[in-house]
Design a protein around this motif. Structure first.
Motif, PDB file in Angstrom:
ATOM      1  N   PHE A 275       0.836  -1.208   0.000  1.00 10.59           N
ATOM      2  CA  PHE A 275       0.000   0.000   0.000  1.00 10.59           C
ATOM      3  C   PHE A 275       0.870   1.256   0.000  1.00 10.59           C
ATOM      4  CE2 PHE A 275      -1.885   3.413   2.545  1.00 10.59           C
ATOM      5  CZ  PHE A 275      -3.041   3.681   1.821  1.00 10.59           C
ATOM      6  N   VAL A 276       1.873   1.279   0.884  1.00  4.18           N
ATOM      7  CA  VAL A 276       2.754   2.448   0.993  1.00  4.18           C
ATOM      8  C   VAL A 276       3.536   2.652  -0.308  1.00  4.18           C
ATOM      9  CG1 VAL A 276       4.722   3.451   2.228  1.00  4.18           C
ATOM     10  CG2 VAL A 276       2.899   2.301   3.510  1.00  4.18           C
ATOM     11  N   ALA A 277       4.093   1.567  -0.847  1.00  2.00           N
ATOM     12  CA  ALA A 277       4.866   1.658  -2.097  1.00  2.00           C
ATOM     13  C   ALA A 277       4.001   2.210  -3.233  1.00  2.00           C
ATOM     14  CB  ALA A 277       5.440   0.299  -2.470  1.00  2.00           C
ATOM     15  N   ASP A 278       2.776   1.696  -3.340  1.00  2.98           N
ATOM     16  CA  ASP A 278       1.863   2.156  -4.394  1.00  2.98           C
ATOM     17  C   ASP A 278       1.545   3.647  -4.246  1.00  2.98           C
ATOM     18  OD1 ASP A 278       1.834  -0.369  -5.475  1.00  2.98           O
ATOM     19  OD2 ASP A 278      -0.124  -0.927  -4.658  1.00  2.98           O
ATOM     20  N   LYS A 279       1.432   4.107  -3.001  1.00  3.50           N
ATOM     21  CA  LYS A 279       1.092   5.511  -2.736  1.00  3.50           C
ATOM     22  C   LYS A 279       2.263   6.440  -3.060  1.00  3.50           C
ATOM     23  CE  LYS A 279      -1.987   7.002  -0.072  1.00  3.50           C
ATOM     24  NZ  LYS A 279      -3.309   7.643  -0.189  1.00  3.50           N
ATOM     25  N   ILE A 280       3.490   6.022  -2.696  1.00  3.22           N
ATOM     26  CA  ILE A 280       4.608   6.977  -2.763  1.00  3.22           C
ATOM     27  C   ILE A 280       5.405   6.965  -4.060  1.00  3.22           C
ATOM     28  CG2 ILE A 280       4.861   7.045  -0.262  1.00  3.22           C
ATOM     29  CD1 ILE A 280       7.339   5.276  -0.503  1.00  3.22           C
ATOM     30  N   PHE A 281       5.402   5.850  -4.797  1.00  7.84           N
ATOM     31  CA  PHE A 281       6.335   5.787  -5.916  1.00  7.84           C
ATOM     32  C   PHE A 281       5.962   6.671  -7.101  1.00  7.84           C
ATOM     33  CE2 PHE A 281       8.445   2.108  -3.880  1.00  7.84           C
ATOM     34  CZ  PHE A 281       9.706   2.686  -3.866  1.00  7.84           C
ATOM     35  N   ASN A 282       4.748   7.162  -7.155  1.00  8.97           N
ATOM     36  CA  ASN A 282       4.399   8.123  -8.207  1.00  8.97           C
ATOM     37  C   ASN A 282       4.067   9.494  -7.631  1.00  8.97           C
ATOM     38  OD1 ASN A 282       4.702   6.442 -10.503  1.00  8.97           O
ATOM     39  ND2 ASN A 282       2.848   5.370  -9.886  1.00  8.97           N
ATOM     40  N   ASP A 283       4.391   9.686  -6.349  1.00  5.69           N
ATOM     41  CA  ASP A 283       4.085  10.947  -5.678  1.00  5.69           C
ATOM     42  C   ASP A 283       5.306  11.406  -4.890  1.00  5.69           C
ATOM     43  OD1 ASP A 283       3.180  12.965  -3.919  1.00  5.69           O
ATOM     44  OD2 ASP A 283       1.150  12.137  -3.888  1.00  5.69           O
ATOM     45  N   LYS A 284       6.092  12.282  -5.503  1.00  8.57           N
ATOM     46  CA  LYS A 284       7.350  12.743  -4.889  1.00  8.57           C
ATOM     47  C   LYS A 284       7.121  13.387  -3.515  1.00  8.57           C
ATOM     48  CE  LYS A 284      11.239  12.783  -7.645  1.00  8.57           C
ATOM     49  NZ  LYS A 284      11.672  11.425  -7.740  1.00  8.57           N
ATOM     50  N   THR A 285       6.033  14.128  -3.378  1.00  9.48           N
ATOM     51  CA  THR A 285       5.759  14.818  -2.112  1.00  9.48           C
ATOM     52  C   THR A 285       5.515  13.815  -0.991  1.00  9.48           C
ATOM     53  OG1 THR A 285       4.773  16.595  -3.393  1.00  9.48           O
ATOM     54  CG2 THR A 285       4.349  16.606  -1.035  1.00  9.48           C
ATOM     55  N   LEU A 286       4.694  12.786  -1.290  1.00 11.52           N
ATOM     56  CA  LEU A 286       4.452  11.747  -0.283  1.00 11.52           C
ATOM     57  C   LEU A 286       5.730  10.972   0.028  1.00 11.52           C
ATOM     58  CD1 LEU A 286       1.006   9.986  -0.889  1.00 11.52           C
ATOM     59  CD2 LEU A 286       1.720  11.381   1.052  1.00 11.52           C
ATOM     60  N   LEU A 287       6.517  10.661  -1.009  1.00 14.55           N
ATOM     61  CA  LEU A 287       7.782   9.947  -0.817  1.00 14.55           C
ATOM     62  C   LEU A 287       8.689  10.739   0.127  1.00 14.55           C
ATOM     63  CD1 LEU A 287       9.865   7.718  -1.536  1.00 14.55           C
ATOM     64  CD2 LEU A 287      10.506   9.076  -3.520  1.00 14.55           C
ATOM     65  N   GLU A 288       8.797  12.038  -0.115  1.00 16.56           N
ATOM     66  CA  GLU A 288       9.618  12.891   0.753  1.00 16.56           C
ATOM     67  C   GLU A 288       9.065  12.934   2.175  1.00 16.56           C
ATOM     68  OE1 GLU A 288       9.808  16.620  -1.365  1.00 16.56           O
ATOM     69  OE2 GLU A 288      11.079  15.722  -2.939  1.00 16.56           O
ATOM     70  N   GLY A 289       7.743  12.939   2.293  1.00 15.27           N
ATOM     71  CA  GLY A 289       7.114  12.937   3.615  1.00 15.27           C
ATOM     72  C   GLY A 289       7.413  11.668   4.391  1.00 15.27           C
TER      73      GLY A 289
END
Length: 196
Positions: A67-81
């Protein structure tokens, strides 16, 4: 005691290189493994990740990695968060770990050592590289991932060219025998360094 950073892009073989140093008796800290342990055990990380990503971020006591990987890998802002939540905890854990070691040098293996600025806390950084086609083949075999998925992950890391500008030592990891010889040569040099 010297802190040696060890990094490389996905599929470069940095874990293999870390294992070769370990066989020579060097204490190794694998940031990714420790981060996984901390995300499953730290109440602070849990609370912050749920606040950032929602309740689905955890399945019972463990992080819901897919779930986390799916959320962050196309969203730089979430990845940085997410990185801003996890990296300081891993850094503090590493400092505690170093204080318990009794070697001339230790190795901190981290995939994004340059990207997150962790290299600034190292005395030297070893970069492991391999041709892109070799890296993709290794990851496909290891993770059963598609080339598209692997390329997507690669986009979240700096290129080897960017990393080479900051690296002190580069190991091109294509042939295990050659890599082992290189590791032994580096180890012999590092073992002679005066401690801090």
């Amino acid at each position: 005691m010297k802190i040696i950073g060890l990094t490389g892009g996905i599929g470069s073989g940095k874990t293999t290189v870390a294992q070769l140093f370990s066989e020579l008796g060097v204490p190794i800290y694998i940031a990714d493994i420790e981060a996984k342990k901390l995300t499953d055990t730290s109440k602070v990380i849990r609370r912050k990740l749920i606040s950032l990503l929602g309740e689905e971020a955890y399945k019972g006591p463990k992080l819901n990695r897919k779930f986390v990987a799916d959320k962050i890998f196309n969203d730089k802002t979430l990845l940085e968060g997410v990185n801003a939540v996890i990296h300081p905890k891993v850094a503090a854990h590493f400092i505690k770990w170093v204080s318990k070691q009794k070697a001339t040098y230790v190795i901190k293996e981290a995939a994004i050592l340059f990207e997150n600025g962790g290299y600034k806390n190292c005395d030297l950084v070893i970069l492991v590289t391999a041709p892109k086609a070799v890296r993709i083949a290794r990851v496909r075999a290891r993770d059963n991932a598609s080339s598209i998925e692997i390329e997507q992950r690669m986009k979240n890391q700096w290129s080897d060219e960017e990393k080479q500008k900051l690296a002190d030592i580069i190991i091109e990891n294509i042939d295990l025998k050659t890599t082992r010889e290189k590791v032994e040569t580096i180890h012999n040099s590092l073992s002679k360094l005066p401690s801090l």
